[in-house]
Design an enzyme around this catalytic site. Structure first.
Site, PDB file in Angstrom:
ATOM      1  N   ALA A  64      55.072  51.599  -0.942  1.00  0.00           N
ATOM      2  CA  ALA A  64      55.208  53.243  -1.443  1.00  0.00           C
ATOM      3  C   ALA A  64      54.994  53.179  -2.687  1.00  0.00           C
ATOM      4  O   ALA A  64      54.506  52.138  -4.023  1.00  0.00           O
ATOM      5  CB  ALA A  64      57.176  53.535  -1.526  1.00  0.00           C
ATOM      6  N   GLY A 109      56.972  48.974   1.791  1.00  0.00           N
ATOM      7  CA  GLY A 109      56.635  49.804   3.384  1.00  0.00           C
ATOM      8  C   GLY A 109      55.582  49.751   3.767  1.00  0.00           C
ATOM      9  O   GLY A 109      55.224  49.531   4.829  1.00  0.00           O
TER      10      GLY A 109
HETATM   11  N1  COA Z   1      52.447  51.731  -5.813  1.00  0.00           N
HETATM   12  C1  COA Z   1      51.388  52.621  -6.930  1.00  0.00           C
HETATM   13  N2  COA Z   1      50.224  51.505  -7.498  1.00  0.00           N
HETATM   14  C2  COA Z   1      50.346  50.598  -7.554  1.00  0.00           C
HETATM   15  C3  COA Z   1      51.247  49.796  -5.961  1.00  0.00           C
HETATM   16  C4  COA Z   1      52.157  50.836  -6.125  1.00  0.00           C
HETATM   17  N3  COA Z   1      52.927  50.127  -4.886  1.00  0.00           N
HETATM   18  N4  COA Z   1      50.788  48.921  -6.271  1.00  0.00           N
HETATM   19  C5  COA Z   1      50.556  48.422  -7.375  1.00  0.00           C
HETATM   20  N5  COA Z   1      49.311  49.233  -8.181  1.00  0.00           N
HETATM   21  C6  COA Z   1      48.398  49.552  -8.860  1.00  0.00           C
HETATM   22  C7  COA Z   1      48.754  48.896 -10.078  1.00  0.00           C
HETATM   23  O1  COA Z   1      49.750  49.890 -10.747  1.00  0.00           O
HETATM   24  C8  COA Z   1      47.667  49.020 -10.409  1.00  0.00           C
HETATM   25  O2  COA Z   1      47.423  50.458 -11.199  1.00  0.00           O
HETATM   26  P1  COA Z   1      46.833  50.396 -12.413  1.00  0.00           P
HETATM   27  O3  COA Z   1      45.305  49.543 -12.382  1.00  0.00           O
HETATM   28  O4  COA Z   1      46.207  51.996 -12.930  1.00  0.00           O
HETATM   29  O5  COA Z   1      46.810  49.429 -13.452  1.00  0.00           O
HETATM   30  C9  COA Z   1      46.397  49.081  -9.503  1.00  0.00           C
HETATM   31  O6  COA Z   1      47.497  49.456  -8.819  1.00  0.00           O
HETATM   32  C10 COA Z   1      46.028  47.568  -8.905  1.00  0.00           C
HETATM   33  O7  COA Z   1      47.340  47.056  -9.311  1.00  0.00           O
HETATM   34  P2  COA Z   1      47.880  44.818  -9.875  1.00  0.00           P
HETATM   35  O8  COA Z   1      48.481  44.706  -9.761  1.00  0.00           O
HETATM   36  O9  COA Z   1      46.384  45.041 -11.041  1.00  0.00           O
HETATM   37  O10 COA Z   1      46.625  44.928  -8.641  1.00  0.00           O
HETATM   38  P3  COA Z   1      47.230  42.912  -7.934  1.00  0.00           P
HETATM   39  O11 COA Z   1      45.383  42.673  -7.159  1.00  0.00           O
HETATM   40  O12 COA Z   1      46.613  41.556  -9.104  1.00  0.00           O
HETATM   41  O13 COA Z   1      48.415  42.495  -7.625  1.00  0.00           O
HETATM   42  C11 COA Z   1      49.785  43.772  -6.139  1.00  0.00           C
HETATM   43  C12 COA Z   1      48.041  43.824  -5.982  1.00  0.00           C
HETATM   44  C13 COA Z   1      49.880  44.230  -5.139  1.00  0.00           C
HETATM   45  C14 COA Z   1      50.300  41.867  -5.853  1.00  0.00           C
HETATM   46  C15 COA Z   1      50.479  43.948  -7.612  1.00  0.00           C
HETATM   47  O14 COA Z   1      50.108  45.064  -7.639  1.00  0.00           O
HETATM   48  C16 COA Z   1      52.008  44.455  -5.962  1.00  0.00           C
HETATM   49  O15 COA Z   1      53.155  42.967  -6.669  1.00  0.00           O
HETATM   50  N6  COA Z   1      53.215  45.400  -6.266  1.00  0.00           N
HETATM   51  C17 COA Z   1      54.461  45.569  -6.147  1.00  0.00           C
HETATM   52  C18 COA Z   1      54.138  45.355  -4.590  1.00  0.00           C
HETATM   53  C19 COA Z   1      55.293  46.076  -4.835  1.00  0.00           C
HETATM   54  O16 COA Z   1      56.714  45.940  -4.519  1.00  0.00           O
HETATM   55  N7  COA Z   1      55.746  47.093  -3.148  1.00  0.00           N
HETATM   56  C20 COA Z   1      57.159  47.455  -2.902  1.00  0.00           C
HETATM   57  C21 COA Z   1      56.861  49.037  -2.810  1.00  0.00           C
HETATM   58  S1  COA Z   1      58.252  49.358  -2.494  1.00  0.00           S
END
Ligand code: COA
Length: 258
Positions: A64, A109
């Site tokens: 999400a 999601g």
């Molecule tokens: N929603 C909105 N934005 C998201 C996102 C999400 N679920 N996941 C990542 N982003 C955004 C980050 O905020 C970041 O934005 P910015 O560049 O404006 O700061 C950008 O995407 C890159 O994220 P980043 O964490 O730097 O990338 P990464 O490649 O190092 O790591 C993930 C990627 C997916 C491993 C990590 O972003 C993450 O763990 N996200 C959350 C996943 C999660 O728990 N989802 C469950 C949702 S219920």
């Protein structure tokens, strides 16, 4: 930029989540588009299979859109959540074969979307997890129901209640994904499955899928009745006649999906 790319190649529609800067997170807009697409493609006879993948080479879908969600007023939370579960359930309900080509990690999601597909092929080095409990919520788009059905209750609890992220290799070990492939090999692996699907009668695929989906979890006798009901549809089809004729004549069948 278009958030969801749609491309048709022969009988396959490829859908690409295209928000690489947000790690392909599911915004409200993306969810609504995904739901519309699921409905629209359902009745298209020229579409025999659907592939869902993501842009970029690191993340299939980060779940999400947590930034967007934070700004949703309390009185709009319900409809907002319905958009994501609506989209994912719409894909789970698709009668066509669906493949999730997981070009990278999938969380929340994003993994629930993958779970709604028939096949999951993931690149090595990626991770998957239902991480919602670490965010003060819980899986709400089918994760608590589809994951235990797929990998069993004990392992599903490990993933869901601990919010663990596991490797693609471990996901394969526990039956969460069908295949782990080298990063450069995803497209070829998906195309190989599509080629196999293309040799099968579309109506047979639809009926067999329905039998599995509708019968799963039901008492055996009830499941067998469902199987028979689905089987009967193929029994009186042109494709069945064609399959038998092609076998007798030693030629490849030309199925028409009816
Ligand atoms: N929603 C909105 N934005 C998201 C996102 C999400 N679920 N996941 C990542 N982003 C955004 C980050 O905020 C970041 O934005 P910015 O560049 O404006 O700061 C950008 O995407 C890159 O994220 P980043 O964490 O730097 O990338 P990464 O490649 O190092 O790591 C993930 C990627 C997916 C491993 C990590 O972003 C993450 O763990 N996200 C959350 C996943 C999660 O728990 N989802 C469950 C949702 S219920």
């Amino acid at each position: 930029m278009v958030d969801v790319l749609v491309e048709q190649l022969a009988g396959t529609v490829w859908i690409t989540l295209n928000r690489p800067d947000a790690r392909n997170a599911l915004s409200r807009d993306v969810n609504l588009q995904l739901q519309d697409l699921a409905t629209e493609l359902e009745d298209r006879e020229d579409v025999r299979a659907i592939v869902i993948t993501g842009a970029g080479d690191k993340v299939f879908c980060a779940g999400a859109d947590l930034k967007e969600r934070r700004g949703v007023p309390a009185n709009e939370t319900g409809p907002y959540i319905n958009a994501i579960s609506g989209a994912i359930n719409a894909w789970a309900d698709s009668r066509k074969p669906t493949i999730c080509a997981m070009n990278g990690s999938a969380f929340g999601g994003g993994l629930e979307l993958a779970l709604a597909c028939d096949f999951r092929i993931i690149v090595e080095g990626a991770e998957v997890g239902l991480t919602e409990v670490k965010l003060g919520i819980m899986p709400g788009a089918g994760g608590t129901q589809r994951l235990p059905r797929l990998i069993g209750e004990a392992r599903a609890k490990e993933l869901i209640l601990l919010g663990r992220r596991i490797s693609a290799a471990r996901a394969y070990e526990i039956g969460l994904v069908n295949q782990v492939v080298a990063r450069g090999g995803l497209r070829a692996a998906v195309e190989a499955v599509l080629a196999e699907l293309a040799t099968c009668a579309p109506l047979s695929l639809r009926c067999a899928k329905a039998a599995i989906e509708r019968g799963y979890g039901k008492p055996l006798t009830e499941g067998l009745d469902i199987e028979r009901e689905c089987y009967d549809v193929t029994l009186y089809s042109d494709d069945r006649d064609e399959g038998l004729a092609a076998f007798a004549e030693g030629r490849p069948p030309q199925y028409r999906g009816r």
